[in-house]
Enzyme design. Structure first.
Site, PDB file in Angstrom:
ATOM      1  N   TYR A  53       0.811  -1.165   0.061  1.00 21.58           N
ATOM      2  CA  TYR A  53       0.166   0.087  -0.058  1.00 21.58           C
ATOM      3  C   TYR A  53       0.909   1.194  -0.016  1.00 21.58           C
ATOM      4  O   TYR A  53       0.513   1.919  -0.770  1.00 21.58           O
ATOM      5  CB  TYR A  53      -0.900   0.000   1.223  1.00 21.58           C
ATOM      6  CG  TYR A  53      -1.327   1.214   1.702  1.00 21.58           C
ATOM      7  CD1 TYR A  53      -2.225   2.050   0.879  1.00 21.58           C
ATOM      8  CD2 TYR A  53      -0.807   2.020   2.816  1.00 21.58           C
ATOM      9  CE1 TYR A  53      -2.810   3.336   1.438  1.00 21.58           C
ATOM     10  CE2 TYR A  53      -1.356   3.360   3.292  1.00 21.58           C
ATOM     11  CZ  TYR A  53      -1.993   3.791   2.472  1.00 21.58           C
ATOM     12  OH  TYR A  53      -2.442   5.267   2.809  1.00 21.58           O
ATOM     13  N   SER A  91      -3.079  14.333   6.468  1.00 20.41           N
ATOM     14  CA  SER A  91      -4.342  14.006   5.497  1.00 20.41           C
ATOM     15  C   SER A  91      -5.407  14.094   5.898  1.00 20.41           C
ATOM     16  O   SER A  91      -5.614  13.575   6.980  1.00 20.41           O
ATOM     17  CB  SER A  91      -3.595  12.599   4.982  1.00 20.41           C
ATOM     18  OG  SER A  91      -4.671  11.990   4.160  1.00 20.41           O
ATOM     19  N   GLN A  96      -4.234  18.939   4.748  1.00 21.49           N
ATOM     20  CA  GLN A  96      -4.578  18.522   3.317  1.00 21.49           C
ATOM     21  C   GLN A  96      -5.989  18.210   3.296  1.00 21.49           C
ATOM     22  O   GLN A  96      -6.488  17.521   4.046  1.00 21.49           O
ATOM     23  CB  GLN A  96      -3.770  17.243   3.127  1.00 21.49           C
ATOM     24  CG  GLN A  96      -4.139  16.782   1.652  1.00 21.49           C
ATOM     25  CD  GLN A  96      -5.082  15.773   1.760  1.00 21.49           C
ATOM     26  OE1 GLN A  96      -4.981  15.004   2.274  1.00 21.49           O
ATOM     27  NE2 GLN A  96      -5.864  15.866   0.476  1.00 21.49           N
ATOM     28  N   TYR A 141      -9.406  16.743   1.034  1.00 21.08           N
ATOM     29  CA  TYR A 141      -9.984  16.239  -0.032  1.00 21.08           C
ATOM     30  C   TYR A 141     -11.437  16.883  -0.050  1.00 21.08           C
ATOM     31  O   TYR A 141     -12.095  16.644   0.977  1.00 21.08           O
ATOM     32  CB  TYR A 141      -9.839  14.687   0.048  1.00 21.08           C
ATOM     33  CG  TYR A 141      -8.721  13.939  -0.409  1.00 21.08           C
ATOM     34  CD1 TYR A 141      -8.319  14.234  -1.506  1.00 21.08           C
ATOM     35  CD2 TYR A 141      -8.197  13.047   0.293  1.00 21.08           C
ATOM     36  CE1 TYR A 141      -6.931  13.382  -2.022  1.00 21.08           C
ATOM     37  CE2 TYR A 141      -6.951  12.243   0.027  1.00 21.08           C
ATOM     38  CZ  TYR A 141      -6.106  12.403  -1.410  1.00 21.08           C
ATOM     39  OH  TYR A 141      -5.269  11.934  -1.531  1.00 21.08           O
ATOM     40  N   THR A 159      -6.138  18.899  -2.583  1.00 21.11           N
ATOM     41  CA  THR A 159      -5.716  17.815  -3.446  1.00 21.11           C
ATOM     42  C   THR A 159      -6.443  17.840  -4.526  1.00 21.11           C
ATOM     43  O   THR A 159      -7.533  17.495  -4.349  1.00 21.11           O
ATOM     44  CB  THR A 159      -5.152  16.455  -2.627  1.00 21.11           C
ATOM     45  OG1 THR A 159      -4.193  16.928  -1.628  1.00 21.11           O
ATOM     46  CG2 THR A 159      -4.640  15.582  -3.723  1.00 21.11           C
ATOM     47  N   ARG A 198      -4.442   0.476  -8.186  1.00 17.22           N
ATOM     48  CA  ARG A 198      -3.221  -0.086  -7.729  1.00 17.22           C
ATOM     49  C   ARG A 198      -2.969  -1.522  -7.792  1.00 17.22           C
ATOM     50  O   ARG A 198      -3.627  -2.207  -6.877  1.00 17.22           O
ATOM     51  CB  ARG A 198      -2.780   0.687  -6.440  1.00 17.22           C
ATOM     52  CG  ARG A 198      -2.978   2.083  -6.461  1.00 17.22           C
ATOM     53  CD  ARG A 198      -2.466   2.935  -5.300  1.00 17.22           C
ATOM     54  NE  ARG A 198      -2.963   4.593  -5.500  1.00 17.22           N
ATOM     55  CZ  ARG A 198      -3.573   5.140  -4.623  1.00 17.22           C
ATOM     56  NH1 ARG A 198      -3.943   4.575  -3.709  1.00 17.22           N
ATOM     57  NH2 ARG A 198      -4.003   6.333  -4.989  1.00 17.22           N
ATOM     58  N   LYS A 212      -2.495  21.062  -4.648  1.00 16.27           N
ATOM     59  CA  LYS A 212      -1.606  20.314  -4.880  1.00 16.27           C
ATOM     60  C   LYS A 212      -2.105  19.082  -5.879  1.00 16.27           C
ATOM     61  O   LYS A 212      -3.099  18.560  -5.914  1.00 16.27           O
ATOM     62  CB  LYS A 212      -1.506  19.314  -3.432  1.00 16.27           C
ATOM     63  CG  LYS A 212      -0.588  18.027  -3.474  1.00 16.27           C
ATOM     64  CD  LYS A 212      -0.581  17.407  -1.951  1.00 16.27           C
ATOM     65  CE  LYS A 212       0.474  16.298  -2.041  1.00 16.27           C
ATOM     66  NZ  LYS A 212      -0.372  15.231  -2.603  1.00 16.27           N
ATOM     67  N   HIS A 270       1.075  12.894  -7.363  1.00 13.23           N
ATOM     68  CA  HIS A 270       0.617  11.972  -6.428  1.00 13.23           C
ATOM     69  C   HIS A 270       1.545  10.712  -6.212  1.00 13.23           C
ATOM     70  O   HIS A 270       1.114   9.603  -5.710  1.00 13.23           O
ATOM     71  CB  HIS A 270      -0.938  11.567  -6.547  1.00 13.23           C
ATOM     72  CG  HIS A 270      -1.705  11.269  -5.368  1.00 13.23           C
ATOM     73  ND1 HIS A 270      -2.483  12.254  -4.865  1.00 13.23           N
ATOM     74  CD2 HIS A 270      -1.719  10.474  -4.175  1.00 13.23           C
ATOM     75  CE1 HIS A 270      -3.254  11.926  -3.933  1.00 13.23           C
ATOM     76  NE2 HIS A 270      -2.485  10.982  -3.335  1.00 13.23           N
ATOM     77  N   ARG A 302       0.760   7.631  -8.015  1.00  7.72           N
ATOM     78  CA  ARG A 302      -0.376   6.758  -7.347  1.00  7.72           C
ATOM     79  C   ARG A 302      -1.560   7.237  -8.189  1.00  7.72           C
ATOM     80  O   ARG A 302      -2.460   6.767  -7.924  1.00  7.72           O
ATOM     81  CB  ARG A 302      -0.634   6.833  -5.872  1.00  7.72           C
ATOM     82  CG  ARG A 302       0.483   6.453  -5.135  1.00  7.72           C
ATOM     83  CD  ARG A 302       0.567   6.890  -3.628  1.00  7.72           C
ATOM     84  NE  ARG A 302      -0.486   6.528  -2.820  1.00  7.72           N
ATOM     85  CZ  ARG A 302      -0.180   5.167  -2.526  1.00  7.72           C
ATOM     86  NH1 ARG A 302       0.858   4.319  -2.547  1.00  7.72           N
ATOM     87  NH2 ARG A 302      -1.284   4.557  -1.593  1.00  7.72           N
TER      88      ARG A 302
HETATM   89  C1  LIG Z   1       0.586   5.763   1.087  1.00  6.08           C
HETATM   90  C2  LIG Z   1       0.595   6.973   0.605  1.00  6.08           C
HETATM   91  C3  LIG Z   1      -0.848   7.761   0.850  1.00  6.08           C
HETATM   92  C4  LIG Z   1      -1.087   9.009   0.365  1.00  6.08           C
HETATM   93  N1  LIG Z   1      -2.245   9.730   0.744  1.00  6.08           N
HETATM   94  C5  LIG Z   1      -2.156  11.030   0.312  1.00  6.08           C
HETATM   95  C6  LIG Z   1      -3.271  11.643   0.912  1.00  6.08           C
HETATM   96  O1  LIG Z   1      -4.270  11.163   1.613  1.00  6.08           O
HETATM   97  N2  LIG Z   1      -3.437  12.999   0.415  1.00  6.08           N
HETATM   98  C7  LIG Z   1      -2.536  13.550  -0.515  1.00  6.08           C
HETATM   99  O2  LIG Z   1      -2.753  14.804  -0.848  1.00  6.08           O
HETATM  100  N3  LIG Z   1      -1.639  12.719  -0.894  1.00  6.08           N
HETATM  101  C8  LIG Z   1      -1.308  11.591  -0.374  1.00  6.08           C
HETATM  102  N4  LIG Z   1      -0.256  10.976  -1.096  1.00  6.08           N
HETATM  103  C9  LIG Z   1       0.664  11.417  -1.881  1.00  6.08           C
HETATM  104  C10 LIG Z   1       1.676  12.293  -1.087  1.00  6.08           C
HETATM  105  O3  LIG Z   1       1.333  13.310  -0.589  1.00  6.08           O
HETATM  106  C11 LIG Z   1       2.902  12.606  -2.002  1.00  6.08           C
HETATM  107  O4  LIG Z   1       2.354  13.459  -3.253  1.00  6.08           O
HETATM  108  C12 LIG Z   1       3.756  11.522  -2.851  1.00  6.08           C
HETATM  109  O5  LIG Z   1       3.825  10.576  -1.554  1.00  6.08           O
HETATM  110  C13 LIG Z   1       5.033  12.007  -3.072  1.00  6.08           C
HETATM  111  O6  LIG Z   1       5.722  11.133  -3.820  1.00  6.08           O
HETATM  112  P1  LIG Z   1       7.061  10.217  -2.865  1.00  6.08           P
HETATM  113  O7  LIG Z   1       6.064   9.267  -2.207  1.00  6.08           O
HETATM  114  O8  LIG Z   1       7.764   9.667  -4.129  1.00  6.08           O
HETATM  115  O9  LIG Z   1       7.674  11.212  -1.871  1.00  6.08           O
HETATM  116  C14 LIG Z   1       0.015   9.635  -0.551  1.00  6.08           C
HETATM  117  C15 LIG Z   1       1.036   8.841  -0.841  1.00  6.08           C
HETATM  118  C16 LIG Z   1       1.314   7.714  -0.277  1.00  6.08           C
HETATM  119  C17 LIG Z   1       2.623   6.953  -0.674  1.00  6.08           C
END
Ligand SMILES: Cc1cc2nc3c(=O)[nH]c(=O)nc-3n(C[C@H](O)[C@H](O)[C@H](O)COP(=O)(O)O)c2cc1C
Length: 380
Positions: free
Chosen positions: A24, A106, A127, A129, A155, A164, A249, A273, A276
């Site tokens: 995850y 988050s 953050q 949503y 975001t 995923r 974002k 993201h 993701r």
């Molecule tokens: C497990 C996971 C959960 C995430 N959850 C959120 C989230 O709740 N809200 C959000 O804006 N971005 C979320 N992100 C994105 C991160 O804020 C960020 O954009 C991203 O992890 C950056 O890439 P990096 O992991 O390579 O540093 C999530 C990323 C991961 C890996």
């Protein structure tokens, strides 16, 4: 010391976490082309180092929205941190404070925004949503305001739920249901069981309605919680309700960055993201330069995606970012060792950044500039 870089922290996280939780955290959409491209493009970008500058003092500090940070790094929003480590959202916010930086909670955090704000002196960022449930985001904005959050990070790249593949294979979902094969694997992760399963009951504390709403939120999660009809009108509405710094974002084009300026954004996070959401999207570092140029200092441009080394932060700053957010980089540390692991991850990046800046002849972050970068192609 066993762990000297973020890759070592990642390996430790992989050992500690149940496989489905590690995937995850670590995984991305479909073939993970964007996830890998974020890192690969940082590696392809090279430095061209000048020599003979006095670098006896290297200062990494910077100011973002009037707040002094010991380095231009922000712990970005990562959902469900409290499932990776006991009270993980609070541990993360505390680690950031201990290291003189800030963090962003988050919407899908386990701890509530009130709990996390109460756990540290300086306010965090929150953050947002926009959820399908009408009125949810209004309540969240009010709660973030009442908890004195410094900045609101909206975001905008997640209207469509991504597939995923790793999660799909495990049957992972926010419903919290676990397959027998995952259960067997989970039972072997004794340290995680002791830390998380024997800890406080897991919830979505920042959701409107808080813990009592948990079952209803979970039941709806299968269809995706985030609204699909979010537009620039929604942005305008949020701008009217939030009078502090508002950050958008998930912007990847100069056109959208300019639009965001027009709608009153104070900050922009260039982000896909972390690979993701849209797979095959260009890397964040590739998207950054044109956005910095278009914005031309009228808002704080930040970026995230693929940062695993201090050198990556330095490259993004040289390209023109004011600061970088990280996601997995610190979350690996959290899963490995809780708050101490997050602090260790931050300090690894700090050391690598200071060394890299020194080798580039830069004494402060403001001296980093694009001419120190080379796109990695041969020129004759
Ligand atoms: C497990 C996971 C959960 C995430 N959850 C959120 C989230 O709740 N809200 C959000 O804006 N971005 C979320 N992100 C994105 C991160 O804020 C960020 O954009 C991203 O992890 C950056 O890439 P990096 O992991 O390579 O540093 C999530 C990323 C991961 C890996």
């Amino acid at each position: 010391m066993d762990q000297i870089n973020l890759r070592d922290m990642q390996a430790l996280a992989k050992k500690r976490l149940p496989r489905l939780l590690y995937d995850y955290l670590d995984g991305g959409t479909h073939d993970e082309l964007t996830l890998n491209g974020n890192i690969g493009d940082f590696e392809r970008l090279k430095f061209i180092p000048p020599v003979l500058a006095d670098v006896s003092q290297v200062d990494l500090s910077t100011t973002i929205f009037g707040e002094r940070l010991s380095m231009p790094l922000i712990l970005g929003p990562v959902g469900s941190l409290g499932v990776l480590s006991r009270r993980g959202d609070i541990a993360t916010a505390r680690a950031a404070e201990a290291c003189g930086i800030t963090s962003c909670l988050s919407t899908t955090a386990v701890a509530s925004v009130e709990e996390v704000c109460a756990a540290r002196k300086e306010p965090i960022w929150f953050q947002l949503y926009v959820m399908k449930e009408p009125g949810h985001h209004d309540q969240l904005i009010q709660r973030a305001k009442a908890a004195r959050c410094k900045a609101l990070v909206f975001t905008v790249d997640s209207a469509v739920s991504a597939q995923r593949d790793r999660d799909l294979r495990h049957g992972y979902s926010y419903t919290g249901k676990v397959r027998p094969s995952n259960l067997l694997d989970m039972l072997t992760r004794v340290a995680w069981i002791r830390d998380v399963l024997f800890g406080p009951r897991l919830s979505f504390g920042s959701m409107p309605g808080g813990k009592s709403n948990y079952k209803r939120i979970m039941a709806k999660a299968g269809g995706g919680l985030i609204a699909k009809d979010v537009t620039w009108d929604t942005f305008r509405e949020i701008r009217a309700k939030w009078d502090g710094p508002l950050v958008i974002k998930g912007v990847m084009t100069p056109q959208d960055a300019l639009k965001a300026l027009g709608y009153g954004a104070d900050g922009i996070v260039v982000s896909n993201h972390g690979g993701r959401q849209l797979d095959s999207a260009i890397s964040s570092i590739m998207a950054l330069g044109p956005i910095v140029d278009a914005v031309n200092d009228r808002a704080v441009v930040m970026m995230d995606g693929g940062i695993r080394r201090g050198q990556h932060v330095v490259k993004a700053l040289a390209m023109g970012a004011k600061a970088c957010l990280i996601g997995r980089g610190y979350a690996y540390g959290l899963a490995a060792r809780g708050q101490a692991g997050v602090e260790q991850s931050i300090e690894m990046l700090r050391k690598e950044m200071a060394m890299t800046m020194g080798m580039l002849g830069c004494r402060e972050v403001g001296e980093l500039r694009r001419e120190l970068l080379h796109d990695g192609q041969w020129t004759f």
